[in-house]
Design a protein around this motif. Sequence first.
Motif, PDB file in Angstrom:
ATOM      1  N   VAL A 429       0.816  -1.216   0.000  1.00 55.95           N
ATOM      2  CA  VAL A 429       0.000   0.000   0.000  1.00 55.95           C
ATOM      3  C   VAL A 429       0.852   1.270   0.000  1.00 55.95           C
ATOM      4  CG1 VAL A 429      -1.991  -1.101   1.075  1.00 55.95           C
ATOM      5  CG2 VAL A 429      -0.194  -0.124   2.535  1.00 55.95           C
ATOM      6  N   ASN A 432       2.846   3.807  -3.573  1.00 56.91           N
ATOM      7  CA  ASN A 432       1.780   3.428  -4.488  1.00 56.91           C
ATOM      8  C   ASN A 432       1.730   4.433  -5.630  1.00 56.91           C
ATOM      9  OD1 ASN A 432      -0.025   5.693  -3.601  1.00 56.91           O
ATOM     10  ND2 ASN A 432       0.054   4.551  -1.664  1.00 56.91           N
ATOM     11  N   ILE A 448      -1.632   7.036   4.699  1.00 57.93           N
ATOM     12  CA  ILE A 448      -1.976   6.038   3.683  1.00 57.93           C
ATOM     13  C   ILE A 448      -3.426   5.591   3.915  1.00 57.93           C
ATOM     14  CG2 ILE A 448      -1.289   3.855   2.596  1.00 57.93           C
ATOM     15  CD1 ILE A 448       1.356   4.107   4.282  1.00 57.93           C
ATOM     16  N   PRO A 449      -4.338   5.842   2.955  1.00 57.78           N
ATOM     17  CA  PRO A 449      -4.220   6.573   1.685  1.00 57.78           C
ATOM     18  C   PRO A 449      -4.081   8.076   1.940  1.00 57.78           C
ATOM     19  CG  PRO A 449      -6.172   5.149   1.732  1.00 57.78           C
ATOM     20  CD  PRO A 449      -5.667   5.241   3.130  1.00 57.78           C
ATOM     21  N   LYS A 454      -9.843  10.285  -0.340  1.00 53.62           N
ATOM     22  CA  LYS A 454      -8.890   9.195  -0.525  1.00 53.62           C
ATOM     23  C   LYS A 454      -8.988   8.601  -1.932  1.00 53.62           C
ATOM     24  CE  LYS A 454      -7.891   9.806   3.769  1.00 53.62           C
ATOM     25  NZ  LYS A 454      -6.725  10.623   4.093  1.00 53.62           N
ATOM     26  N   LEU A 491      -1.107  -2.206  -4.647  1.00 56.00           N
ATOM     27  CA  LEU A 491      -2.553  -2.379  -4.383  1.00 56.00           C
ATOM     28  C   LEU A 491      -3.111  -3.651  -5.003  1.00 56.00           C
ATOM     29  CD1 LEU A 491      -3.727   1.330  -4.941  1.00 56.00           C
ATOM     30  CD2 LEU A 491      -2.808   0.268  -2.873  1.00 56.00           C
TER      31      LEU A 491
END
Length: 531
Positions: A429, A432, A448-449, A454, A491
């Motif tokens: 993740v 990315n 994150i994200p 998001k 992802l």
Amino acid sequence: MPKIRLRRRGPARRGWAGRAGWLAGGCLMLAGCLSDPAIAPVVVEPKTPTTKTISSFTSSLQCMDTLLWQHGKSDIYIMTSGIPDATGKVAAGTKEMLITAISRMSARSNAFRFVDFEPNPNSDVTALSALIGVQPDFVVPSYYIRGAITQLDENVLSELQGGSVSLPFLDIGASRDRIVSVVSVDLNVGEVVTRQILPGMSASNSIAVVRSGISGDAGGRIDKAGFAFNVAFNKSEGFHQAVRTLVDLSVVETLGKLTRVPYWQCLGLDQTNPTFRAQAREWFDTTPPDEQVRFAQQILSSGGYYEGPITGIYDIETKEAAARYQTDNDLIATGRIDFDLYYSMLGKPGVTARAPGRTGAIANAGGPGIPLIPTDASGERRLDLFLNTDRGPAPQFKQGEALVVRAQATTDAFLYCYYQDSDGTVARVFPNRFQPDAFVTANQQVEIPPGYEKPFNIRLDSVGESEAVACFASAREVGLSLPDAMKIEDLRPIPQATLQSVAQAFDEIPGGNIRTKRLNLRVVPANTVDF
């Protein structure tokens, strides 16, 4: 030598007039023979010296640069869709004005990095992703600025004053006029990934452009001869300089709101202004509690009140440090992280931590900075890694809720994070496609994200404690040393991988000196009652 033929237009004059004509012709012939364009002399050179282009808010941009540095804002990637002239009357290079303004407010802090890529409906995230494949060093901007010259009202105010006196031998008159026009510029900030305009991140400013003049005239008669004269003094302010001033002001306002720094200080406005106090109150109320604590710890640390790590955890050391700060700044010494404490700290922040080697001499240019701990026996910074969430370091989620992970390294590091779902499937993740750079600076918290809206979600669907996040930090880039099976696209599930196997792969990298942290997630049924 080229021939020059002089055509006579009448009878030849004799005497000095005729001789002058032949003399002029001879000079022309001589000039034709001797002139060389390559060595032709410069007849007239510009006499006015060049000057730097400045506006009324140039000093405000420099102030913002210092303010952003003090608040630890850096490496925010931004681009623009342009600032066109919606009125069709002011053809100014507004995009370049905007780039210059952003550059001036980032010279010391490196707060903003401008990416020369113009977003449009047919060239957004897809095109940016394609650029990443072609240019590995290309970083996708998080935000973009859009706006326009939205208003140009000419002659909104016109004043004319004049008078004259007539006498038998003299007439005298004078007049004064003033014309005022209004120019307006609107700016907004949007997220590149979602193309949503962020609410409240806007600026709408206007400026009055004045054109004025004073004139006088007189006429009279002396015997049979008349005389007259006229004197005029005119002053005209230009639309283009007005637009530059508006762009500088609007950049200070919009990016000050985006980064949540007290930009009003750089506009010469008082900290007690109710408008900006309300703005700060909104920031405080919308900031998660752990972020409020983290901000307070940074300022307390830079002021020498706090000596612990920047964790975002409200513990007894933080409470006691806050109470000492409140006592020294005429606040009620409760030790709580409340709005009054936050607003006071906004007005006089300390210099936050800077990573050596990334900002050069800036790290030692304005204050003690935040103590970076832990350290080894010689006092050198030692790499450590902290994991947190928007629910705190020991989170409990309801089924179906989304996860936001916050990772922070104590020194410059390369960071890799992996998520394991309830089925045991593992995916990378971070980094990315939206955060392609694995490098993180010391004490900089990575979310994150990322962003307000998001670009992807980590949704927790299964009850229990089977889901987890593990992050790995190293002082050097180790991503290329991982097995090929783990270099799959972000992802997406990594075939036959578990968090244990990922940790083992990092541990086996020679000389990696990996720092590892794991965060187990507890998920309860959606109908659980909170106490």
